[in-house]
Design a protein around this motif. Structure first.
Motif, PDB file in Angstrom:
ATOM      1  N   LEU A 181       1.219  -1.089   0.431  1.00 42.06           N
ATOM      2  CA  LEU A 181       0.170   0.103   0.084  1.00 42.06           C
ATOM      3  C   LEU A 181       0.704   1.331   0.189  1.00 42.06           C
ATOM      4  CD1 LEU A 181      -2.588  -1.069   2.436  1.00 42.06           C
ATOM      5  CD2 LEU A 181      -2.922  -0.984   0.172  1.00 42.06           C
ATOM      6  N   SER A 182       2.314   1.554   0.807  1.00 34.08           N
ATOM      7  CA  SER A 182       2.628   2.301   0.648  1.00 34.08           C
ATOM      8  C   SER A 182       3.727   2.934  -0.438  1.00 34.08           C
ATOM      9  CB  SER A 182       3.820   2.605   1.472  1.00 34.08           C
ATOM     10  OG  SER A 182       5.303   2.213   1.390  1.00 34.08           O
ATOM     11  N   THR A 183       4.212   1.463  -1.399  1.00 32.74           N
ATOM     12  CA  THR A 183       4.849   1.562  -2.867  1.00 32.74           C
ATOM     13  C   THR A 183       3.227   2.157  -3.622  1.00 32.74           C
ATOM     14  OG1 THR A 183       4.794  -0.378  -2.550  1.00 32.74           O
ATOM     15  CG2 THR A 183       6.686   0.273  -2.631  1.00 32.74           C
ATOM     16  N   HIS A 184       2.514   1.883  -3.348  1.00 27.75           N
ATOM     17  CA  HIS A 184       0.856   2.090  -4.634  1.00 27.75           C
ATOM     18  C   HIS A 184       0.837   3.118  -4.507  1.00 27.75           C
ATOM     19  CE1 HIS A 184       2.546  -2.047  -7.106  1.00 27.75           C
ATOM     20  NE2 HIS A 184       2.315  -3.093  -6.224  1.00 27.75           N
ATOM     21  N   PHE A 185       0.414   2.805  -3.630  1.00 29.93           N
ATOM     22  CA  PHE A 185      -0.231   4.348  -3.259  1.00 29.93           C
ATOM     23  C   PHE A 185       0.004   5.870  -2.547  1.00 29.93           C
ATOM     24  CE2 PHE A 185      -3.038   0.330  -3.072  1.00 29.93           C
ATOM     25  CZ  PHE A 185      -4.508   1.010  -4.310  1.00 29.93           C
ATOM     26  N   GLY A 186       1.284   5.282  -1.895  1.00 30.56           N
ATOM     27  CA  GLY A 186       1.835   6.363  -0.876  1.00 30.56           C
ATOM     28  C   GLY A 186       0.940   6.705   0.402  1.00 30.56           C
ATOM     29  N   PHE A 187       0.849   5.638   0.871  1.00 35.07           N
ATOM     30  CA  PHE A 187      -0.359   5.835   2.247  1.00 35.07           C
ATOM     31  C   PHE A 187       1.136   6.349   3.538  1.00 35.07           C
ATOM     32  CE2 PHE A 187      -4.112   3.524   0.627  1.00 35.07           C
ATOM     33  CZ  PHE A 187      -4.728   4.932   0.074  1.00 35.07           C
ATOM     34  N   SER A 188       1.376   6.814   4.120  1.00 33.85           N
ATOM     35  CA  SER A 188       1.623   7.159   5.553  1.00 33.85           C
ATOM     36  C   SER A 188       2.066   5.869   6.019  1.00 33.85           C
ATOM     37  CB  SER A 188       1.693   8.239   5.786  1.00 33.85           C
ATOM     38  OG  SER A 188       0.753   8.774   7.023  1.00 33.85           O
ATOM     39  N   PHE A 189       2.781   6.122   7.091  1.00 31.07           N
ATOM     40  CA  PHE A 189       3.294   5.346   7.859  1.00 31.07           C
ATOM     41  C   PHE A 189       2.054   5.143   9.058  1.00 31.07           C
ATOM     42  CE2 PHE A 189       4.377   3.512  11.862  1.00 31.07           C
ATOM     43  CZ  PHE A 189       5.012   2.184  11.880  1.00 31.07           C
ATOM     44  N   TRP A 190       1.917   6.614   9.220  1.00 27.87           N
ATOM     45  CA  TRP A 190       0.677   5.518  10.797  1.00 27.87           C
ATOM     46  C   TRP A 190      -0.583   5.555  10.256  1.00 27.87           C
ATOM     47  CZ3 TRP A 190       2.897   5.961  15.009  1.00 27.87           C
ATOM     48  CH2 TRP A 190       3.991   6.125  14.716  1.00 27.87           C
ATOM     49  N   LEU A 191      -0.756   5.748   8.935  1.00 27.05           N
ATOM     50  CA  LEU A 191      -2.379   4.984   8.227  1.00 27.05           C
ATOM     51  C   LEU A 191      -1.567   4.294   8.525  1.00 27.05           C
ATOM     52  CD1 LEU A 191      -4.818   5.731   7.306  1.00 27.05           C
ATOM     53  CD2 LEU A 191      -4.387   6.445   5.192  1.00 27.05           C
ATOM     54  N   LEU A 192      -1.204   3.405   7.702  1.00 28.55           N
ATOM     55  CA  LEU A 192      -1.142   1.880   7.486  1.00 28.55           C
ATOM     56  C   LEU A 192      -0.471   1.516   9.050  1.00 28.55           C
ATOM     57  CD1 LEU A 192       0.982   1.670   4.178  1.00 28.55           C
ATOM     58  CD2 LEU A 192      -1.472   1.458   4.794  1.00 28.55           C
ATOM     59  N   LEU A 193       0.241   1.838   9.946  1.00 32.52           N
ATOM     60  CA  LEU A 193       0.145   0.831  10.916  1.00 32.52           C
ATOM     61  C   LEU A 193      -0.763   0.451  11.528  1.00 32.52           C
ATOM     62  CD1 LEU A 193       2.376   0.247  12.998  1.00 32.52           C
ATOM     63  CD2 LEU A 193       1.687   1.732  14.148  1.00 32.52           C
TER      64      LEU A 193
END
Lengths: 464, 302
Positions: A181-193
């Protein structure tokens, strides 16, 4: 009188000699092929045998002498044990009682202590910062990731008594959901955690449903199979996961939007500190420390809530549990989901820390190591598990540092090779020596009038 | 149809090897209720022994007839692997008997790590290829189905061993002691069965069958490496659970089934996902038959 003693000693000596010889013969049988010969490829890729009788002799002699020494000193050790047993049985010392507090204090100051010590020994702050990288990263962060994983698995195995051999699958789900999700959509760590945690928990429920009816070792093998399935999918679904190449270039975590980059907007520039990679490591250290403590805190709180009590009841006796009206389905599912969620958190942290994930990191061995920590730590004791994790991971990391052995055994000697061998042997030795783990007593969560600690001997773990 | 039969033969060959390993798992589980995780690595060790025996034969004696070489490889591997298993049980599992259930599981996992790394340290991490031992095969009359001689060797050796093993378990005193320990260890001890010795023999027998499986594996694939214990081990354990853990015919049936599933899945669908298929079918079977295909349902008294 003296005669009797001397004949007794003679008989011990004879017995020890005999057992030593038997052990030597046994070792000869065990090692004659695998140690006596070495197989190597020659230029035409054919195997050739090299004979190593010297090494074999050493193995046999060591086995014989070890057995001889053990048997010969046995009466003396018996004697000592008898005198020692009287002294024991006292209140736990003040150090032991306040151990969790001291440990916490140490954990929170660890990076600064390392920097301080290294600055003094190196004579410059820069040297201290750079030198501390290794200790904060390899020892601090690495150990804390495993502490967190082991505490997460402890919810499933230690509290609910469900033997899970595929815990690493949830770790993988967390890591890959952050990576993708971070490489494809650029979401941040704090959202993805939190998202990684939710994904992993969902997978926990998906796995939980079919295996609810299974008990004991059937559950163990299905969780193992599940872990392998996830890994195989990660390897083979190359379109999404890039297979064994793994996903690289994963975004780093930020401190509320402040990136840890050398540029003018970076953390170091904003605070006017000299540029160094160590700030990110220290930040990661505190991040994983807080995540691990969150796991511990949730575990401690949940144990006092009805659901935690239900888990422990389930561990002790499933049938009694059901006859008292506890819904075992939801109880098991929540245990799976909660444990999986923390695995997912740890996974997304792992991805952010490494910047690279590949299926190599999620093999069965990892599950086994985490499970070993839970069991060696004493099943349910958070402090014990943390100690077990620190000893196991710290110990194997220390083995990387054994460069001085090269001076003894010559330059061909690579201590790296022996790391996992020693690790495996240590697992056996510790388990045989302390079958109940490092902390063998359990604090009951429900009690009448006074909290009495229950010896591990009296508690039984669940059926599965 | 020919393709199907051909693939089934391949599957049965593979399944025979899994079945031989699975018996070791299921016997140990039946008698002391423990998953012997090191069993896969014992199998790998057996294959290494066979490889070294083969090399020693060719280096020191020269051309030995294939049948004799295979027999020697099997016998030496069986004896020495049995010895290993006996020692492992004695050192790592027996001290923990009567302890809680997860303790021997952890030592078994430790033993599995130690064994594979021991072989890596002593024999080196590279693959060990040996020249093909058995070549050629026969074509079934009027069809395109070929059966390689090495497949025939595997199936025949497995059949002979299983028959011998069946006789041992069902007709001899040792087998009776074993079955009685499986039913009730305490009662068996009261009736004069030497429980410790019976358990040791169980481990040795399981390891011997695994050593034969290792020899056959080496003969079939012609290569062995120190990591080769894990995957066949897990598959064999899956087979044991699929057949109903604790049941000897179940282990063989489970092994053959896993072999068939793997071969047919690779043939008709995707070879990459053959293990996924095997594991998924295990999960599905267990949902509908929670105690395996031939296992007794667990009845718990309250």
């Amino acid at each position: 009188m003296a005669d009797i003693q001397s004949t007794e000693r003679d008989s011990v000596f004879a017995k020890a000699l005999k057992e030593g010889l038997v052990a030597g013969a046994l070792a000869l049988g065990l090692f004659c092929l695998v140690v006596g010969f070495r197989t190597d490829q020659n230029i035409r890729n054919e195997l050739i045998l090299t004979q190593r009788w010297g090494l074999l002799t050493i193995f046999v002699l060591v086995a014989a002498f070890a057995r001889f020494a053990i048997t010969y000193t046995a009466p003396w050790r018996e004697e000592r044990k008898k005198t020692k047993r009287v002294v024991e049985a006292k209140e736990p010392s003040a150090f032991r009682k306040s151990f969790p507090k001291i440990g916490l204090g140490l954990l929170f100051t660890y990076p600064f202590l390392v920097i301080l010590i290294l600055t003094i020994s190196n004579g410059s702050i820069m040297g201290g910062l750079q030198g501390s990288l290794k200790y904060v990263d390899n020892f601090g962060i690495q150990i804390l990731i495993y502490v967190m994983l082991a505490w997460g698995l402890n919810i499933v195995v230690g509290l609910a008594g469900l033997l899970d051999l595929g815990y690493v699958a949830f770790y993988a789900v967390g890591a890959y959901s952050y990576a993708l999700l971070s490489t494809h959509f650029g979401f941040s760590f704090w959202l993805l955690l939190p998202m990684a945690g939710i994904f992993a928990a969902t997978w926990g429920v998906i796995l939980g449903f079919p295996v609810l009816r299974l008990r004991g070792d059937y559950l163990a093998i299905v969780t193992l199979a599940f872990g392998e399935i996830i890994r195989l999918i990660l390897i083979n679904w190359t379109v999404v996961t890039k297979g064994t190449f793994g996903i690289s270039g994963i975004a780093k975590a930020t401190l509320f939007g402040i990136p840890f980059t050398p540029g003018p907007t970076g953390f170091a520039a904003l605070l006017g500190l000299p540029n160094s990679g160590v700030y990110y490591k220290i930040f990661l250290y505190y991040l994983i420390l807080l995540l691990a403590l969150l796991t511990a805190w949730v575990t401690i709180r949940l144990r006092r809530m009805p659901i935690g009590r239900a888990w422990e009841a389930l561990r002790e006796d499933e049938i009694a549990c059901r006859s008292l009206g506890i819904n075992t389905t939801t109880t098991k599912l929540t245990a799976f989901a909660t444990g999986a969620m923390f695995g997912g958190f740890a996974g997304s942290f792992f991805a952010a820390r490494q910047g690279f994930v590949s299926p190599e990191s999620f093999v069965f061995l990892e599950s086994a190591i985490i499970l070993a920590m839970v069991v060696l730590g004493g099943m349910g004791s958070l402090v014990g598990i943390a100690i077990a994790a620190a000893v196991m991971i710290g110990g194997t990391e220390l083995l990387r540092e054994l460069e001085f052995l090269k001076r003894i055994f010559g330059n061909d000697f690579t201590p790296e090779l022996y790391r996992m061998l020693l690790f495996g042997l240590a697992m056996i030795v510790v388990m045989v020596w302390k079958p109940r783990g490092f902390v063998g007593s359990r604090e009951p969560s429900a009690f009448l009038h006074k909290r009495k600690s229950v010896s591990g001997e009296f508690t039984k773990e669940g059926h599965g | 149809m020919e393709y199907f039969i051909q693939q089934s033969i391949n599957g049965l060959t593979l399944g025979s090897i899994y079945g031989l390993i699975a018996i070791g798992y299921t016997m140990v589980y039946g008698i002391i209720g423990m998953i012997n995780f090191a069993h896969g690595d014992v199998f790998m060790l057996g294959a290494f022994m066979a490889m070294i025996v083969f090399l020693a034969l060719t280096t020191f004696i020269g051309g030995v007839p294939v049948v004799l070489a295979l027999l020697l490889m099997m016998i030496v591997a069986m004896l020495l692997t049995g010895l290993w298993s006996w020692t492992i049980e004695r050192l790592a599992y027996r001290p923990l008997r009567g302890s809680f259930r997860l303790a021997p599981l952890i030592t078994a996992i430790g033993m599995s790590i130690a064994l594979s790394n021991f072989v890596q340290v002593t024999q080196g991490p590279r693959n060990k290829p040996i020249p093909p031992l058995v070549n050629g095969g026969i074509t079934v009359y009027g069809t395109n189905i070929t059966i390689a001689y090495k497949q025939m060797v595997i199936i025949i050796v497995t059949a002979i061993l299983l028959a011998a093993f069946w006789y041992l378990v069902n007709k001899t005193t040792l087998g009776r002691a074993q079955r009685s320990c499986e039913q009730d260890r305490k009662m068996a001890a009261l009736l004069g069965v030497d429980v410790d010795r019976t358990i040791s023999t169980t481990f040795v027998m399981g390891a011997m069958l695994a050593a034969v499986a290792g020899t056959l594996y080496l003969m079939f694939y012609g290569v062995i490496s120190f990591t080769d214990g894990f995957v066949p081990g897990v598959k064999a354990f899956t087979a044991a659970v699929l057949g109903g853990i604790g049941s000897l015919p179940g282990a063989v049936v489970g092994g053959l089934l896993i072999g068939l599933i793997e071969a047919l899945w690779s043939a008709y669908f995707s070879i990459d996902y053959k293990d996924v298929a095997a594991f998924s079918i295990l999960a599905i079977v267990l949902i509908f038959l929670p105690s395996g295909i031939l296992g007794r349902p667990e009845v718990e008294k309250v």
